[in-house]
Enzyme design. Structure first.
Site: not given
Length: 253
Positions: A212, A228
């Site tokens: 992301h 992440c």
């Protein structure tokens, strides 16, 4: 494949007819194992005990991906023991990368824990497609490469997990894509079939590693996330067009 779906719940680190003869244990073609409800679902939320581990974590595939056309059992070997079940949809349609084939069976990477889990599906229970893409993530250099037909079509500096919550290395895949109106750090979140080695849960989700964006540029080139992979907006724009099931190679280099 690759279509963004809107989910009400956020997962991960984002406050995240029948088969051929040879069915094991006398199971009729097209049926799940007896007491099928006791078989765990292989999903980003679950752990599947007895799943074979990926034995070729550095190997690329030929781009073959499969989609279950019905809920189907996952086996630990061709004609082996049923260890889980796979649904047709998870975060959008379920597409899984094929890492092996054997006489009417395909071996796929699974989205469930532990990382590197694999399983076998009957070939007659799946639809086939091919993706020309591979996503390479290099942890040491903090670079992400998007390849199409073995040619680099995009390269970016990215942010990865901090020392206490590292981004796990290994062979995984693009599991889904979704929007979450409750957050503002990324217009689209791309969960992978991999999980944090240190977070069993995170932000209400199951500790799923995702790709992301981030509101500030200072995170790129750093080890500051909880596992992440943080990418620039133009990288996310290209990655959202990549088909689900596409292989993601997370390397130590």
């Amino acid at each position: 494949m690759g279509v963004v779906v809107i989910l009400a719940a956020v997962i991960g680190f984002a406050a995240l007819s029948g088969p051929p003869d040879g069915s094991p244990s006398g199971i009729a073609a097209g049926e799940l194992a007896p007491a099928a409800g006791e078989l765990p679902l292989s999903s980003t939320y679950t752990t599947v005990d007895g799943a074979p581990q990926d034995s070729a974590v550095d190997a690329k595939t030929n781009g073959l991906v499969v989609h279950p056309i019905r809920e189907t059992p996952v086996h630990d070997a061709p004609n082996g023991r049923a260890i889980a079940r796979m649904e047709t949809t998870q975060i959008g349609d379920t597409w899984l990368p094929v890492i092996g084939e054997d006489q009417g069976w395909v071996q796929v990477l699974l989205p469930s824990k532990p990382n590197g889990s694999t399983g076998w599906l009957r070939s007659q229970d799946v639809e086939r497609a091919n993706t020309p893409y591979v996503i390479n993530v290099h942890l040491e250099s903090k670079k992400l490469e998007l390849l199409r037909d073995d040619k680099v079509v995009g390269e970016w500096t990215v942010g990865i997990g901090k020392e206490s919550a590292p981004t796990p290395a290994g062979r995984t895949f693009l599991l889904g894509a979704f929007k979450d109106a409750k957050q503002s750090y990324s217009p689209v979140i791309l969960p992978l079939g991999a999980h944090s080695p240190t977070h069993d849960t995170f932000g209400g989700g199951p500790g799923t590693v995702a790709i992301h964006t981030w509101p500030t540029d200072d995170v790129y080139g750093t080890e500051t996330s909880d596992g992440c992979i943080r990418v620039p907006p133009d990288a996310l724009d290209q990655l959202t067009g990549v088909p689900l099931g596409t292989l993601v190679m997370i390397n130590e280099d």
